[in-house]
Design a protein around this motif. Sequence first.
Motif, PDB file in Angstrom:
ATOM      1  N   TYR A   1      -6.081  -4.371   6.194  1.00 57.85           N
ATOM      2  CA  TYR A   1      -5.845  -5.399   5.182  1.00 57.85           C
ATOM      3  C   TYR A   1      -4.744  -4.984   4.212  1.00 57.85           C
ATOM      4  N   CYS A   2      -4.744  -3.727   3.822  1.00 53.47           N
ATOM      5  CA  CYS A   2      -3.713  -3.241   2.887  1.00 53.47           C
ATOM      6  C   CYS A   2      -2.335  -3.269   3.525  1.00 53.47           C
TER       7      CYS A   2
ATOM      8  N   PHE B   1      -2.903  -7.873   2.264  1.00 57.30           N
ATOM      9  CA  PHE B   1      -4.071  -8.588   1.735  1.00 57.30           C
ATOM     10  C   PHE B   1      -4.947  -7.601   0.955  1.00 57.30           C
ATOM     11  N   LEU B   2      -4.458  -7.190  -0.210  1.00 62.62           N
ATOM     12  CA  LEU B   2      -5.157  -6.183  -0.999  1.00 62.62           C
ATOM     13  C   LEU B   2      -6.520  -6.672  -1.476  1.00 62.62           C
ATOM     14  N   GLN B   3      -6.609  -7.948  -1.859  1.00 62.06           N
ATOM     15  CA  GLN B   3      -7.878  -8.485  -2.349  1.00 62.06           C
ATOM     16  C   GLN B   3      -8.945  -8.464  -1.252  1.00 62.06           C
ATOM     17  N   GLY B   4      -8.509  -8.742  -0.026  1.00 62.09           N
ATOM     18  CA  GLY B   4      -9.440  -8.679   1.103  1.00 62.09           C
ATOM     19  C   GLY B   4      -9.961  -7.271   1.312  1.00 62.09           C
TER      20      GLY B   4
ATOM     21  N   LEU C   1     -10.230  -4.925  -1.020  1.00 62.30           N
ATOM     22  CA  LEU C   1     -11.146  -4.615  -2.128  1.00 62.30           C
ATOM     23  C   LEU C   1     -12.508  -5.268  -1.930  1.00 62.30           C
ATOM     24  N   SER C   2     -12.510  -6.527  -1.493  1.00 64.68           N
ATOM     25  CA  SER C   2     -13.778  -7.230  -1.254  1.00 64.68           C
ATOM     26  C   SER C   2     -14.594  -6.532  -0.172  1.00 64.68           C
TER      27      SER C   2
ATOM     28  N   HIS D   1     -16.078  -3.134  -1.499  1.00 65.72           N
ATOM     29  CA  HIS D   1     -17.245  -3.275  -2.372  1.00 65.72           C
ATOM     30  C   HIS D   1     -18.476  -3.788  -1.616  1.00 65.72           C
TER      31      HIS D   1
ATOM     32  N   LEU E   1      -4.296   0.901  -2.552  1.00 65.28           N
ATOM     33  CA  LEU E   1      -3.863   0.591  -3.922  1.00 65.28           C
ATOM     34  C   LEU E   1      -2.524   1.250  -4.217  1.00 65.28           C
TER      35      LEU E   1
ATOM     36  N   HIS F   1       0.374  -0.594  -2.667  1.00 63.19           N
ATOM     37  CA  HIS F   1       0.677  -1.849  -3.366  1.00 63.19           C
ATOM     38  C   HIS F   1       1.159  -1.617  -4.794  1.00 63.19           C
TER      39      HIS F   1
ATOM     40  N   GLU G   1      -0.319  -0.140  -7.175  1.00 61.45           N
ATOM     41  CA  GLU G   1      -1.397  -0.150  -8.176  1.00 61.45           C
ATOM     42  C   GLU G   1      -1.833   1.294  -8.461  1.00 61.45           C
TER      43      GLU G   1
END
Length: 579
Positions: A351-352, A356-359, A361-362, A365, A382, A385, A387
């Motif tokens: 994903y990274c 799709f960083l949010q994917g 992270l989801s 978690h 992170l 990207h 971050e």
Amino acid sequence: MGQSTGEKLHKLSKSCKSMAQVRQILAQIIQANASSDQTSTVANLLSYSATSPDGDLQFASAIFSNMGNLSSFTHNAMIKGFVNGGFPRDALKVYNSMVSGESASPDKFTYTFIFKACALIAEPETGKTIHGKTIKVGLSTDPFIGSGMMNMYSQFAHINSARKLFDEMPSRDIVLWNTMIGGYVKCGRIEPAYLLFEQMPSKNIASYNAILGGLVKEGSLAIARTLFDEMPDRDTISWNTMIGCYARHGSAIEAWELLQLMPERKISTWSALVSGFAQSSRFDEALDGFREMTEDCCHGRASQAALVSAISSCAKLGSLQLGLWLHCYIIRREKRIVIDDFLGASLINMYCKCGFLQGALSLFHSLQMRGVCSWTAMIHGLALHGESDGALAMFDEMERAKVRPNAVTFVALLLACSHGGQARQGREILSRMESVYGLCPKVEHYACMVDLLSRAGMMEEAGRVVNCMPVEADEVIRGAVFSGLAGGYLSHDVMMVGLMDGGMDVLESNVCAAEGRWEAVERVRRRMVESGVRKIPGGSMIEVEDRVHEFLAGETAHPMVKEIYLMLDYVYREMKARG
């Protein structure tokens, strides 16, 4: 307790199918206060607990500690359990209690298991000492023990000691021959392995597979294929070895052809194919193989190895749609496929890499099993990207969760600091790696640190790191130095530390061009031509209808190359006409 009941319990103890049965039988023995009369029954329960795949080593240890009359059988069961469970030092403790005279004496089964323990802890001197014990008790020439010792010496890379044992054996069965051949292969000595193979009085499938694996390891595909074709019988290992070998070497046609010839394709065979294509950077072929696997005789099942390879291929191609399809494939089979730490890390990385960083992270978690792999993948994602603060905060969470980082985690952290220009935090992380976690920084950690300092303009400090680091500078370090240097200072420093190679020539040429120093550009490019250096062409990829198309500068291999260039020409003319 009546005799019939005792006999019944003893019979049951020899046919246990679960730890629940073990506990029930043991409870009846304890309840009847007859443990002293049921020593052999308790020993059977201990053996199941220690050695069965469904056993409980901790429970077995508790039984062992409370047993009064310990035999060689119970000791051997504990030693085998500890070795198979990955606790070789505990196995050695049990063995030492035997030789100290506190309980039963070692027998040939004891030595077979204990030599495996020695190989696992990589202590040659301990192995040699125990070898000496077998000579004293007259067991060193036993083929069963000899095979264990030869395997141990091969693990230590003491192949000459293994061969001496082999030659001294009064009688050699096929297991000893196979062990010696396997030892040579393990140590990369393929020629003597092949000579020994040809000298064998008789061979079985294991003999062929051992030498086949060696030839494949050496890269001798033609000889391996000839041997494969000559085999009187082939098993799944034979087919997997050959198919996986072709895939790893990028021989797609041969790999697919051999797969079609296989009488019954197994999941492990498909996994070898998919993993092999991924390792040889044939990512489209890897994904094609995965699709075919799910439609073949595997009834929609896939191994974790194949899944990880397919997910990795999506990451390399940047194919988010295919990555999402694979994630859905796993979710639909949640009862059969568990997203463990390693598989979770593969999905996070995909994903990274696909943006799709949010994917990522989801998913992170939502993971039930978060270990060092998934934490590291998320920190690295992170960092990629940009971050950097998020990556460092994630590391703080990792420490609070009491998950121990590894060397790869620190590479990800230093990368985050480099992207964020956080020199102070980078120094602290490199220091903590050794002082807090006892991990010795490697060349990749120093490369990240040099890159960080170079990006921040701290060239003197970067130079000190290069000069003082306890490892030799490699191409990664060279690239880091180049990225921070400019102008005449660039070539001087590069020559001082001997960092010239093709990639560095290209980078120097680009820096000089950016500064308008065209004579220097011409000089560097002339040097590249004279030394035979070729610049790797740039490339780009685009995903259309779940298929990734790759284009390299100047290539004409795409099947629709004419249509593509006509469209590019049309677009160029339209842009020019409209200003």
